[in-house]
Design a protein around this motif. Structure first.
Motif, short mmCIF file in Angstrom:
data_model
loop_
_atom_site.label_atom_id
_atom_site.label_comp_id
_atom_site.label_asym_id
_atom_site.label_seq_id
_atom_site.Cartn_x
_atom_site.Cartn_y
_atom_site.Cartn_z
N GLU A 68 0.81 -1.17 -0.05
CA GLU A 68 0.17 0.20 -0.05
C GLU A 68 0.86 1.30 -0.17
N ALA A 97 -1.62 4.65 5.36
CA ALA A 97 -1.83 3.56 4.54
C ALA A 97 -2.44 2.38 5.33
N ARG A 112 -6.34 2.95 5.05
CA ARG A 112 -6.90 2.39 3.75
C ARG A 112 -7.00 1.11 3.86
N LEU A 113 -6.10 0.34 4.47
CA LEU A 113 -6.21 -1.04 4.50
C LEU A 113 -7.46 -1.59 5.35
#
Length: 275
Positions: free
Chosen positions: A76, A246, A249-250
Protein backbone atom coordinates in the motif's frame (compact mmCIF):
# COMPACT_ATOMS: atom_id res chain seq x y z
CA UNK A 1 26.53 47.06 -6.07
CA UNK A 2 25.89 46.86 -9.84
CA UNK A 3 23.22 44.62 -11.37
CA UNK A 4 26.05 42.54 -12.88
CA UNK A 5 27.18 41.50 -9.37
CA UNK A 6 23.74 41.50 -7.72
CA UNK A 7 22.04 39.11 -10.13
CA UNK A 8 24.02 35.97 -9.15
CA UNK A 9 23.31 36.63 -5.46
CA UNK A 10 19.59 37.03 -6.14
CA UNK A 11 19.55 33.80 -8.15
CA UNK A 12 21.33 31.93 -5.37
CA UNK A 13 18.94 33.30 -2.72
CA UNK A 14 15.94 32.31 -4.81
CA UNK A 15 17.31 28.80 -5.27
CA UNK A 16 17.91 28.37 -1.53
CA UNK A 17 14.41 29.63 -0.74
CA UNK A 18 12.88 27.19 -3.22
CA UNK A 19 14.90 24.28 -1.83
CA UNK A 20 13.78 25.12 1.71
CA UNK A 21 10.11 25.64 0.88
CA UNK A 22 9.56 22.74 -1.51
CA UNK A 23 9.09 19.25 -0.03
CA UNK A 24 11.49 16.55 -1.09
CA UNK A 25 10.25 14.83 -4.22
CA UNK A 26 10.68 11.38 -2.69
CA UNK A 27 8.61 12.03 0.47
CA UNK A 28 5.99 9.30 0.86
CA UNK A 29 7.76 6.92 -1.53
CA UNK A 30 10.15 4.00 -0.98
CA UNK A 31 13.02 6.48 -1.48
CA UNK A 32 11.86 8.67 1.40
CA UNK A 33 14.97 9.98 3.15
CA UNK A 34 13.26 9.64 6.53
CA UNK A 35 13.42 5.83 6.33
CA UNK A 36 16.13 4.06 8.33
CA UNK A 37 17.44 2.74 5.00
CA UNK A 38 15.93 4.65 2.05
CA UNK A 39 14.71 2.19 -0.54
CA UNK A 40 13.79 -0.36 2.15
CA UNK A 41 11.05 -0.65 4.76
CA UNK A 42 12.79 -1.88 7.93
CA UNK A 43 10.43 -3.67 10.32
CA UNK A 44 11.22 -4.82 13.83
CA UNK A 45 9.81 -7.95 15.46
CA UNK A 46 10.82 -10.42 18.15
CA UNK A 47 13.07 -13.46 18.08
CA UNK A 48 11.43 -15.93 18.05
CA UNK A 49 7.98 -15.12 16.69
CA UNK A 50 4.99 -17.36 17.30
CA UNK A 51 1.93 -18.53 15.37
CA UNK A 52 -0.65 -17.44 14.50
CA UNK A 53 0.98 -14.01 14.53
CA UNK A 54 3.82 -15.30 12.30
CA UNK A 55 4.24 -18.90 11.22
CA UNK A 56 7.36 -21.11 11.40
CA UNK A 57 9.44 -18.38 13.08
CA UNK A 58 9.78 -16.77 9.64
CA UNK A 59 8.64 -13.15 9.27
CA UNK A 60 9.87 -13.20 5.66
CA UNK A 61 7.33 -15.87 4.69
CA UNK A 62 4.32 -13.59 5.04
CA UNK A 63 2.49 -16.53 6.59
CA UNK A 64 0.71 -15.33 9.72
CA UNK A 65 -1.42 -12.38 10.74
CA UNK A 66 1.20 -9.75 11.53
CA UNK A 67 3.72 -10.42 8.77
CA UNK A 68 0.90 -10.71 6.20
CA UNK A 69 -0.30 -7.33 7.46
CA UNK A 70 3.20 -5.85 7.05
CA UNK A 71 3.47 -7.01 3.45
CA UNK A 72 -0.02 -5.66 2.66
CA UNK A 73 0.96 -2.37 4.29
CA UNK A 74 4.27 -2.25 2.42
CA UNK A 75 2.47 -2.74 -0.90
CA UNK A 76 0.00 0.00 0.00
CA UNK A 77 2.97 2.30 0.68
CA UNK A 78 4.59 1.48 -2.67
CA UNK A 79 7.23 -1.05 -1.62
CA UNK A 80 7.94 -4.32 -3.39
CA UNK A 81 8.04 -7.48 -1.29
CA UNK A 82 11.84 -7.68 -1.52
CA UNK A 83 12.07 -4.11 -0.20
CA UNK A 84 10.91 -5.25 3.26
CA UNK A 85 13.68 -6.21 5.67
CA UNK A 86 13.20 -7.57 9.19
CA UNK A 87 15.14 -6.75 12.36
CA UNK A 88 14.89 -9.31 15.19
CA UNK A 89 15.00 -8.03 18.77
CA UNK A 90 13.74 -8.95 22.20
CA UNK A 91 10.36 -7.59 23.21
CA UNK A 92 12.05 -5.44 25.87
CA UNK A 93 14.34 -3.90 23.23
CA UNK A 94 11.37 -3.15 20.99
CA UNK A 95 9.42 -1.24 23.63
CA UNK A 96 12.38 0.45 25.36
CA UNK A 97 12.73 4.25 25.05
CA UNK A 98 15.33 5.68 22.71
CA UNK A 99 16.64 5.23 19.19
CA UNK A 100 15.23 2.36 17.13
CA UNK A 101 16.95 0.30 14.40
CA UNK A 102 13.64 0.01 12.52
CA UNK A 103 11.04 2.23 10.86
CA UNK A 104 8.36 0.56 12.95
CA UNK A 105 7.90 -2.69 14.87
CA UNK A 106 5.03 -5.17 14.94
CA UNK A 107 4.92 -7.70 17.75
CA UNK A 108 1.50 -7.63 19.45
CA UNK A 109 2.62 -4.41 21.10
CA UNK A 110 -0.33 -3.04 23.05
CA UNK A 111 -0.87 0.70 23.00
CA UNK A 112 -0.93 1.94 26.58
CA UNK A 113 -0.61 5.44 28.09
CA UNK A 114 2.71 4.53 29.71
CA UNK A 115 4.23 3.27 26.46
CA UNK A 116 2.87 6.26 24.52
CA UNK A 117 5.03 8.47 26.74
CA UNK A 118 8.25 6.97 25.33
CA UNK A 119 7.27 5.68 21.87
CA UNK A 120 5.08 6.57 18.91
CA UNK A 121 2.18 4.42 17.74
CA UNK A 122 -0.04 3.92 14.75
CA UNK A 123 -3.74 3.52 15.21
CA UNK A 124 -4.80 0.17 16.66
CA UNK A 125 -4.98 -2.64 14.11
CA UNK A 126 -6.28 -5.40 16.43
CA UNK A 127 -7.58 -5.84 19.96
CA UNK A 128 -7.95 -9.23 21.61
CA UNK A 129 -9.61 -10.53 24.74
CA UNK A 130 -7.41 -12.36 27.24
CA UNK A 131 -7.53 -16.13 27.67
CA UNK A 132 -6.81 -18.02 30.88
CA UNK A 133 -4.52 -21.00 30.17
CA UNK A 134 -4.22 -23.82 32.71
CA UNK A 135 -3.43 -27.51 33.08
CA UNK A 136 -6.07 -30.05 34.17
CA UNK A 137 -6.68 -29.90 37.90
CA UNK A 138 -5.68 -26.24 38.18
CA UNK A 139 -7.59 -24.26 40.84
CA UNK A 140 -8.77 -21.85 38.12
CA UNK A 141 -10.86 -24.55 36.44
CA UNK A 142 -14.54 -23.78 36.88
CA UNK A 143 -13.85 -20.21 38.04
CA UNK A 144 -16.82 -17.89 37.58
CA UNK A 145 -15.42 -14.56 38.81
CA UNK A 146 -12.20 -12.59 39.27
CA UNK A 147 -12.39 -13.46 42.96
CA UNK A 148 -12.26 -17.15 42.05
CA UNK A 149 -9.11 -16.53 39.99
CA UNK A 150 -7.09 -14.32 42.34
CA UNK A 151 -5.94 -17.05 44.70
CA UNK A 152 -4.17 -19.05 42.00
CA UNK A 153 -0.41 -18.98 41.40
CA UNK A 154 0.01 -16.90 38.26
CA UNK A 155 2.95 -16.40 35.91
CA UNK A 156 3.66 -14.09 32.96
CA UNK A 157 6.51 -12.80 30.81
CA UNK A 158 8.31 -9.64 31.89
CA UNK A 159 7.30 -6.37 30.25
CA UNK A 160 4.08 -7.73 28.74
CA UNK A 161 0.52 -6.50 29.09
CA UNK A 162 -0.28 -10.05 30.28
CA UNK A 163 1.71 -9.30 33.42
CA UNK A 164 0.12 -5.87 33.78
CA UNK A 165 -3.32 -7.43 33.34
CA UNK A 166 -2.76 -9.96 36.10
CA UNK A 167 -1.54 -7.32 38.52
CA UNK A 168 -3.72 -4.33 37.66
CA UNK A 169 -6.97 -5.80 36.34
CA UNK A 170 -7.27 -9.21 37.95
CA UNK A 171 -5.58 -8.04 41.15
CA UNK A 172 -3.36 -11.10 41.48
CA UNK A 173 -0.48 -10.84 43.95
CA UNK A 174 3.02 -12.31 43.78
CA UNK A 175 2.85 -13.06 40.05
CA UNK A 176 5.91 -15.09 38.99
CA UNK A 177 7.81 -13.30 36.20
CA UNK A 178 9.72 -15.06 33.40
CA UNK A 179 11.92 -13.92 30.52
CA UNK A 180 9.49 -15.03 27.83
CA UNK A 181 6.31 -16.98 27.19
CA UNK A 182 8.18 -20.24 26.73
CA UNK A 183 9.51 -19.85 30.25
CA UNK A 184 5.97 -19.33 31.51
CA UNK A 185 4.77 -22.55 29.88
CA UNK A 186 7.74 -24.51 31.22
CA UNK A 187 6.95 -23.25 34.72
CA UNK A 188 3.35 -24.36 34.33
CA UNK A 189 4.44 -27.83 33.19
CA UNK A 190 6.79 -28.02 36.18
CA UNK A 191 3.96 -27.21 38.56
CA UNK A 192 5.47 -23.88 39.63
CA UNK A 193 2.41 -21.88 38.58
CA UNK A 194 -1.27 -22.72 38.17
CA UNK A 195 -2.15 -20.55 35.18
CA UNK A 196 -1.27 -17.67 32.89
CA UNK A 197 -3.09 -15.31 30.55
CA UNK A 198 -2.46 -14.50 26.90
CA UNK A 199 -4.21 -12.93 23.94
CA UNK A 200 -6.82 -15.35 22.62
CA UNK A 201 -5.02 -16.13 19.31
CA UNK A 202 -1.78 -16.82 21.18
CA UNK A 203 -3.61 -19.03 23.66
CA UNK A 204 -5.33 -21.02 20.93
CA UNK A 205 -2.00 -21.84 19.30
CA UNK A 206 -0.27 -22.50 22.62
CA UNK A 207 -2.87 -25.02 23.75
CA UNK A 208 -2.86 -26.73 20.35
CA UNK A 209 0.90 -26.96 19.81
CA UNK A 210 3.17 -25.60 22.52
CA UNK A 211 1.49 -26.98 25.62
CA UNK A 212 -1.30 -29.26 24.33
CA UNK A 213 -1.97 -30.77 27.75
CA UNK A 214 -3.24 -27.33 28.83
CA UNK A 215 -6.50 -25.71 27.80
CA UNK A 216 -8.24 -22.35 27.74
CA UNK A 217 -10.52 -22.35 30.78
CA UNK A 218 -12.00 -18.86 30.42
CA UNK A 219 -12.02 -15.64 28.42
CA UNK A 220 -11.44 -12.31 30.18
CA UNK A 221 -12.32 -8.82 28.89
CA UNK A 222 -9.58 -6.51 27.53
CA UNK A 223 -7.85 -4.11 29.89
CA UNK A 224 -9.51 -0.69 29.66
CA UNK A 225 -6.02 0.87 29.62
CA UNK A 226 -4.89 -1.42 26.77
CA UNK A 227 -6.18 0.14 23.58
CA UNK A 228 -5.14 -2.81 21.42
CA UNK A 229 -2.16 -3.63 19.20
CA UNK A 230 -0.43 -0.88 17.25
CA UNK A 231 2.71 -0.43 15.19
CA UNK A 232 5.48 0.99 17.40
CA UNK A 233 7.78 3.80 16.24
CA UNK A 234 10.59 5.76 17.77
CA UNK A 235 8.97 8.69 19.57
CA UNK A 236 8.44 11.63 17.22
CA UNK A 237 9.12 9.58 14.08
CA UNK A 238 8.06 11.64 11.05
CA UNK A 239 6.98 8.49 9.20
CA UNK A 240 3.94 7.92 11.44
CA UNK A 241 1.39 9.93 9.37
CA UNK A 242 2.45 8.19 6.13
CA UNK A 243 2.30 4.68 7.61
CA UNK A 244 -0.91 5.41 9.51
CA UNK A 245 -2.65 6.69 6.37
CA UNK A 246 -1.78 3.46 4.53
CA UNK A 247 -3.01 1.40 7.51
CA UNK A 248 -6.28 3.36 7.50
CA UNK A 249 -6.83 2.46 3.85
CA UNK A 250 -6.24 -1.24 4.60
CA UNK A 251 -8.72 -1.13 7.47
CA UNK A 252 -11.35 0.68 5.42
CA UNK A 253 -10.90 -1.75 2.52
CA UNK A 254 -11.54 -4.72 4.86
CA UNK A 255 -8.05 -6.13 4.32
CA UNK A 256 -7.18 -6.22 8.02
CA UNK A 257 -10.46 -7.95 8.90
CA UNK A 258 -9.82 -10.55 6.21
CA UNK A 259 -6.45 -11.28 7.82
CA UNK A 260 -8.10 -11.53 11.24
CA UNK A 261 -10.60 -14.02 9.83
CA UNK A 262 -7.79 -16.04 8.23
CA UNK A 263 -5.34 -16.21 11.12
CA UNK A 264 -6.98 -15.23 14.43
CA UNK A 265 -9.93 -17.57 14.84
CA UNK A 266 -11.42 -17.79 18.35
CA UNK A 267 -13.78 -20.38 19.81
CA UNK A 268 -17.14 -18.71 20.59
CA UNK A 269 -18.09 -21.45 23.04
CA UNK A 270 -15.40 -20.58 25.59
CA UNK A 271 -16.72 -19.38 29.00
CA UNK A 272 -16.46 -15.64 29.65
CA UNK A 273 -15.64 -14.04 33.02
CA UNK A 274 -16.30 -10.30 33.13
CA UNK A 275 -15.61 -9.38 36.77
Amino acid sequence: MSDRFLTPFLALAAALTLATAAPAQDTGTPDDARLIHPGMLTVGTSDPVYPPWMMNDSPESGEGFENALVYALAEEMGFQRDQVQWVRLTFEQIIAPGDKPFDFAINQVSVTPARAEVAGFSQVYYQSDKAVIALPGSPVEGAASFADLRGARWGAAIGTTDLAYLESVLGATDVAVYDDQVGVFLAMQAGQIDATVAAVPTALFATAVQIPEASIVAILPPDAHDEGHGLLFEQGNALIPWVDAALTRLIEAGTVQELVNTWLVADPSLPIITE
